[in-house]
Design a protein around this motif. Structure first.
Motif, PDB file in Angstrom:
ATOM      1  N   VAL A 269       9.771   8.784 -19.039  1.00 55.40           N
ATOM      2  CA  VAL A 269       9.573   9.027 -17.607  1.00 55.40           C
ATOM      3  C   VAL A 269       9.672  10.512 -17.319  1.00 55.40           C
ATOM      4  O   VAL A 269      10.576  11.192 -17.813  1.00 55.40           O
ATOM      5  CB  VAL A 269      10.619   8.283 -16.748  1.00 55.40           C
ATOM      6  N   ILE A 270       8.749  11.003 -16.513  1.00 55.26           N
ATOM      7  CA  ILE A 270       8.794  12.381 -16.020  1.00 55.26           C
ATOM      8  C   ILE A 270       8.774  12.315 -14.504  1.00 55.26           C
ATOM      9  O   ILE A 270       7.915  11.656 -13.911  1.00 55.26           O
ATOM     10  CB  ILE A 270       7.582  13.211 -16.513  1.00 55.26           C
ATOM     11  N   ILE A 271       9.745  12.943 -13.853  1.00 56.06           N
ATOM     12  CA  ILE A 271       9.763  12.938 -12.392  1.00 56.06           C
ATOM     13  C   ILE A 271       9.172  14.238 -11.870  1.00 56.06           C
ATOM     14  O   ILE A 271       9.420  15.317 -12.407  1.00 56.06           O
ATOM     15  CB  ILE A 271      11.177  12.701 -11.818  1.00 56.06           C
ATOM     16  N   LEU A 272       8.356  14.100 -10.833  1.00 57.75           N
ATOM     17  CA  LEU A 272       7.693  15.241 -10.211  1.00 57.75           C
ATOM     18  C   LEU A 272       7.992  15.209  -8.719  1.00 57.75           C
ATOM     19  O   LEU A 272       7.260  14.600  -7.934  1.00 57.75           O
ATOM     20  CB  LEU A 272       6.182  15.178 -10.434  1.00 57.75           C
ATOM     21  N   PRO A 273       9.097  15.849  -8.281  1.00 58.13           N
ATOM     22  CA  PRO A 273       9.405  15.891  -6.850  1.00 58.13           C
ATOM     23  C   PRO A 273       8.380  16.758  -6.127  1.00 58.13           C
ATOM     24  O   PRO A 273       8.364  17.975  -6.271  1.00 58.13           O
ATOM     25  CB  PRO A 273      10.804  16.515  -6.793  1.00 58.13           C
ATOM     26  N   LEU A 274       7.490  16.098  -5.400  1.00 63.51           N
ATOM     27  CA  LEU A 274       6.367  16.793  -4.776  1.00 63.51           C
ATOM     28  C   LEU A 274       6.099  16.260  -3.388  1.00 63.51           C
ATOM     29  O   LEU A 274       6.279  15.072  -3.122  1.00 63.51           O
ATOM     30  CB  LEU A 274       5.081  16.588  -5.601  1.00 63.51           C
ATOM     31  N   ASP A 275       5.633  17.142  -2.525  1.00 61.14           N
ATOM     32  CA  ASP A 275       5.039  16.744  -1.255  1.00 61.14           C
ATOM     33  C   ASP A 275       3.528  16.763  -1.469  1.00 61.14           C
ATOM     34  O   ASP A 275       2.935  17.824  -1.642  1.00 61.14           O
ATOM     35  CB  ASP A 275       5.440  17.731  -0.154  1.00 61.14           C
ATOM     36  N   ILE A 276       2.903  15.585  -1.483  1.00 66.80           N
ATOM     37  CA  ILE A 276       1.489  15.516  -1.856  1.00 66.80           C
ATOM     38  C   ILE A 276       0.565  16.140  -0.811  1.00 66.80           C
ATOM     39  O   ILE A 276      -0.631  16.286  -1.061  1.00 66.80           O
ATOM     40  CB  ILE A 276       1.043  14.075  -2.145  1.00 66.80           C
ATOM     41  N   THR A 277       1.123  16.531   0.345  1.00 61.47           N
ATOM     42  CA  THR A 277       0.291  17.197   1.349  1.00 61.47           C
ATOM     43  C   THR A 277       0.179  18.703   1.078  1.00 61.47           C
ATOM     44  O   THR A 277      -0.535  19.398   1.798  1.00 61.47           O
ATOM     45  CB  THR A 277       0.856  16.989   2.765  1.00 61.47           C
ATOM     46  N   GLN A 278       0.867  19.195   0.047  1.00 60.18           N
ATOM     47  CA  GLN A 278       0.829  20.623  -0.296  1.00 60.18           C
ATOM     48  C   GLN A 278      -0.098  20.819  -1.498  1.00 60.18           C
ATOM     49  O   GLN A 278       0.316  20.661  -2.652  1.00 60.18           O
ATOM     50  CB  GLN A 278       2.240  21.121  -0.612  1.00 60.18           C
ATOM     51  N   PRO A 279      -1.357  21.161  -1.263  1.00 64.11           N
ATOM     52  CA  PRO A 279      -2.357  21.166  -2.341  1.00 64.11           C
ATOM     53  C   PRO A 279      -2.063  22.125  -3.478  1.00 64.11           C
ATOM     54  O   PRO A 279      -2.339  21.813  -4.644  1.00 64.11           O
ATOM     55  CB  PRO A 279      -3.662  21.534  -1.628  1.00 64.11           C
TER      56      PRO A 279
ATOM     57  N   ASN B 171      -1.265   9.960   4.388  1.00 65.09           N
ATOM     58  CA  ASN B 171      -2.025   8.787   3.951  1.00 65.09           C
ATOM     59  C   ASN B 171      -3.437   9.136   3.500  1.00 65.09           C
ATOM     60  O   ASN B 171      -3.972   8.491   2.586  1.00 65.09           O
ATOM     61  CB  ASN B 171      -2.108   7.761   5.080  1.00 65.09           C
ATOM     62  N   LEU B 172      -4.041  10.138   4.130  1.00 65.69           N
ATOM     63  CA  LEU B 172      -5.410  10.490   3.775  1.00 65.69           C
ATOM     64  C   LEU B 172      -5.485  11.789   2.967  1.00 65.69           C
ATOM     65  O   LEU B 172      -5.927  11.788   1.822  1.00 65.69           O
ATOM     66  CB  LEU B 172      -6.270  10.622   5.037  1.00 65.69           C
ATOM     67  N   MET B 173      -5.054  12.894   3.550  1.00 64.64           N
ATOM     68  CA  MET B 173      -5.212  14.174   2.866  1.00 64.64           C
ATOM     69  C   MET B 173      -4.363  14.255   1.603  1.00 64.64           C
ATOM     70  O   MET B 173      -4.801  14.799   0.587  1.00 64.64           O
ATOM     71  CB  MET B 173      -4.863  15.333   3.811  1.00 64.64           C
ATOM     72  N   GLY B 174      -3.148  13.701   1.649  1.00 66.24           N
ATOM     73  CA  GLY B 174      -2.313  13.703   0.456  1.00 66.24           C
ATOM     74  C   GLY B 174      -2.950  12.908  -0.671  1.00 66.24           C
ATOM     75  O   GLY B 174      -2.991  13.349  -1.822  1.00 66.24           O
ATOM     76  N   THR B 175      -3.453  11.735  -0.331  1.00 66.11           N
ATOM     77  CA  THR B 175      -4.141  10.911  -1.326  1.00 66.11           C
ATOM     78  C   THR B 175      -5.379  11.618  -1.847  1.00 66.11           C
ATOM     79  O   THR B 175      -5.666  11.604  -3.051  1.00 66.11           O
ATOM     80  CB  THR B 175      -4.519   9.547  -0.713  1.00 66.11           C
ATOM     81  N   TYR B 176      -6.133  12.243  -0.955  1.00 63.25           N
ATOM     82  CA  TYR B 176      -7.331  12.978  -1.364  1.00 63.25           C
ATOM     83  C   TYR B 176      -6.965  14.107  -2.323  1.00 63.25           C
ATOM     84  O   TYR B 176      -7.619  14.297  -3.355  1.00 63.25           O
ATOM     85  CB  TYR B 176      -8.042  13.537  -0.129  1.00 63.25           C
ATOM     86  N   ASN B 177      -5.905  14.863  -1.992  1.00 62.71           N
ATOM     87  CA  ASN B 177      -5.509  16.008  -2.818  1.00 62.71           C
ATOM     88  C   ASN B 177      -5.277  15.611  -4.262  1.00 62.71           C
ATOM     89  O   ASN B 177      -5.841  16.194  -5.194  1.00 62.71           O
ATOM     90  CB  ASN B 177      -4.218  16.635  -2.256  1.00 62.71           C
TER      91      ASN B 177
END
Length: 271
Positions: free
Chosen positions: A57-67, A114-120
């Motif tokens: 397991v590798i954890i990646l603490p990320l905010d997916i809205t930050q491209p 929900n949208l831009m984070g998923t898109y990124n």
């Protein structure tokens, strides 16, 4: 899709459906899991449970809205741990409120995650999957992506959009041997449900059932995976008797009863 020897990346993996999917993938023999969410300490707890099963397991603490941060993390993970074969986009937020009392920041929050984070994250992973001519992308939509719900207008809109996004990608990525699947859970028994003014007539399913249904669905050539017979019935009725479903939805909605306050609950669904 065969999971043995594969690497999967799951967003929103710190809680709820995302956590359940990560655990189920581990139980089904996935080789390596990359877990993404904003809460690093909760990710570490999930990772400990999975490592006990003998899965890396590798954890990646990320905010997916930050491209920029997401791009850097994905590039580094691909270099260090090899190709990602399965991407599960599970991160999402929801604000339950009357549309007439909603504010712009709530709407932006749902659209951003929900949208831009998923898109990124999908854009970054899909390009690499296309080059390796192999991969599966799962976008976690919702039954509300088929049947819109009062008090959840923006959330429903984002989940409808994810179905369209999935359909478009399915056609574009098929020549590269990249499969795109939409998962449509109904009301799911996570910790956030206890804080909701939810809908009558709905019985929540467990996150584990959602995860098990996904894994079973991945073994079949189906573009959309519904969870539970109630969801299949609701989608069937929506197709052939939309007026009936609309009436039922109105009757079941919190706003058909006296609400607790003008503005209803605000909750984070996953991650």
């Amino acid at each position: 899709m065969k999971l043995l020897g594969k690497t999967a990346l799951v967003t929103g993996a710190s809680r709820g459906i995302g956590r359940a999917i990560a655990l189920e993938l581990a139980q089904q023999g996935i080789n390596r899991l990359l877990l993404v969410a904003r809460n690093g300490s909760k990710l570490a707890d999930v990772a400990a449970d999975i490592e006990a099963m003998g899965v890396e397991v590798i954890i990646l603490p990320l905010d997916i809205t930050q491209p920029v941060a997401v791009s850097t993390a994905i590039a580094q993970a691909w270099r260090e741990y090899g190709p990602i074969h399965l991407l599960v986009n599970c991160a999402g937020v929801a604000h339950q409120t009357s549309f007439l009392h909603a504010n712009l920041s709530q709407m932006k929050d749902e659209l951003s995650v929900n949208l831009m984070g998923t898109y990124n994250i999908t854009r970054l992973v899909a390009r690499r999957m296309a080059k390796q001519k192999e991969g599966t992308i799962v976008n976690v939509s919702s039954l509300m992506g088929k049947i819109a719900a009062p008090t959840m207008a923006t959330y429903s809109a984002t989940k409808f959009a994810l179905l369209g996004f999935s359909q478009a990608l399915r056609g574009e990525l098929a020549p590269y041997n990249v499969r795109v699947v939409a998962l449509l859970p109904s009301l799911t028994d996570t910790d956030m449900v206890r804080d909701l003014d939810w809908f009558r007539f709905m019985q929540p399913v467990s996150p584990k059932k959602v995860a098990q249904t996904l894994v079973k669905g991945l073994q079949k050539d189906t573009p959309e995976i519904l969870v539970g017979w109630e969801s299949h019935l609701a989608v069937w009725c929506q197709r052939f008797a939309p007026w009936f479903i609309e009436q039922i939805t109105r009757m079941a909605a919190p706003l058909s009863r006296k609400p607790r306050s003008p503005q209803l609950r605000q909750v984070e669904l996953i991650g």
